[in-house]
Design an enzyme around this catalytic site. Structure first.
Site, PDB file in Angstrom:
ATOM      1  N   ALA A  24      61.199  38.423  65.355  1.00 42.90           N
ATOM      2  CA  ALA A  24      62.316  37.872  66.129  1.00 42.90           C
ATOM      3  C   ALA A  24      63.633  38.423  65.603  1.00 42.90           C
ATOM      4  CB  ALA A  24      62.318  36.344  66.050  1.00 42.90           C
ATOM      5  N   GLY A  26      67.721  37.030  65.321  1.00 40.64           N
ATOM      6  CA  GLY A  26      68.656  35.925  65.489  1.00 40.64           C
ATOM      7  C   GLY A  26      70.085  36.419  65.403  1.00 40.64           C
ATOM      8  N   MET A  28      72.023  36.131  62.956  1.00 42.38           N
ATOM      9  CA  MET A  28      72.388  36.531  61.608  1.00 42.38           C
ATOM     10  C   MET A  28      71.333  37.406  60.941  1.00 42.38           C
ATOM     11  SD  MET A  28      73.725  34.012  58.529  1.00 42.38           S
ATOM     12  CE  MET A  28      72.181  33.125  58.339  1.00 42.38           C
ATOM     13  N   LYS A  49      63.099  37.425  56.121  1.00 43.59           N
ATOM     14  CA  LYS A  49      64.319  37.228  56.903  1.00 43.59           C
ATOM     15  C   LYS A  49      65.373  38.131  56.287  1.00 43.59           C
ATOM     16  CE  LYS A  49      67.132  33.525  58.892  1.00 43.59           C
ATOM     17  NZ  LYS A  49      67.279  32.045  58.994  1.00 43.59           N
ATOM     18  N   ASP A 155      68.870  20.804  63.381  1.00 42.41           N
ATOM     19  CA  ASP A 155      68.270  21.617  64.450  1.00 42.41           C
ATOM     20  C   ASP A 155      66.782  21.300  64.585  1.00 42.41           C
ATOM     21  OD1 ASP A 155      68.262  23.447  66.512  1.00 42.41           O
ATOM     22  OD2 ASP A 155      68.013  25.191  65.213  1.00 42.41           O
TER      23      ASP A 155
END
Length: 223
Positions: A24, A26, A28, A49, A155
């Site tokens: 994915a 995002g 950031m 990440k 979230d």
């Protein structure tokens, strides 16, 4: 079911990790599935990440990224995805996190709706109970000085609840969490999170506490 094999078009390595595929992108960071190998036949899959290259020189984004890693590293619970390491490679920061082989609750909901099925109540309760346990652990965390960190995920949604094929349940992504010891703070009435799962106070940009996460989890259970 084994994780996918290496895919073309992604970096081959990030630090000491062999990248398998892109998962994915995002606002950031990029998210990759990667493999860590060691002595003998040691091997495990992790999620990497990596901060976006265009953000790597922006100190505000770097601070936010390191904030997330620092906060997530304080959490050690079977219902929270773990952070193993934070480091730099080729001038960009990355964090290595626990890989949960499964699906998130959003994907599960969409599949059942598409097929006209209903998630059994017992399964729904198991998923939400696991997520509640992970969130409670975060809510109860204290800093080195013994003072409450007052962590609020902000979230909580089906997309951030991972269900492993082995039955495990993990809360993901404390990237926009509120906590006392974060170097970056939300300014004024800035609203963070997904509107469909926000408490009225969060929607209005008012101060919130752990009850906002409980409200959001209740909506997840209702769905």
């Amino acid at each position: 079911m084994a994780p996918p094999e290496p895919t073309a078009g992604v970096p081959t390595r990030v630090g000491r990790y062999e990248v398998i595929t892109h998962l994915a992108t995002g606002g950031m960071a990029q998210i990759y599935l990667a493999r860590q190998s060691g002595l003998g036949s040691f091997e495990r899959h992790v999620v990497l990440k990596t901060i976006l290259r265009e953000r790597a020189s922006d100190q505000r984004f770097v601070t936010m990224f390191l904030d997330e890693a620092k906060l997530a590293a304080t959490l050690n619970h079977q219902n929270v995805a773990q952070v193993y390491e934070v480091d730099q490679a080729d001038g960009a920061y990355f964090m290595a996190m626990e890989y949960v082989h499964g699906e998130n609750a959003r994907a599960l909901l969409e599949t059942t709706l598409r097929r006209g099925w209903t998630i059994p109540l017992e399964l729904a309760i198991m998923i939400i109970s696991g997520a509640a346990a992970g969130l409670h652990h975060a809510h109860e965390r204290r800093g080195k000085n013994g003072q409450p960190l007052n962590i609020v995920h902000r979230d909580v949604s089906p997309a951030n609840i991972m269900i492993g094929y082995d039955g495990s349940v993990k809360v993901l992504d404390f990237g926009i969490a509120k906590a006392e010891e974060r170097a970056t703070k939300t300014v004024g009435d800035t609203i963070k999170g997904k509107y469909g799962y926000m408490s009225p106070e969060q929607c209005k940009g008012k101060p919130i506490d752990r009850r906002a996460d409980i409200f959001a989890l209740g909506i997840c259970l209702y769905e």
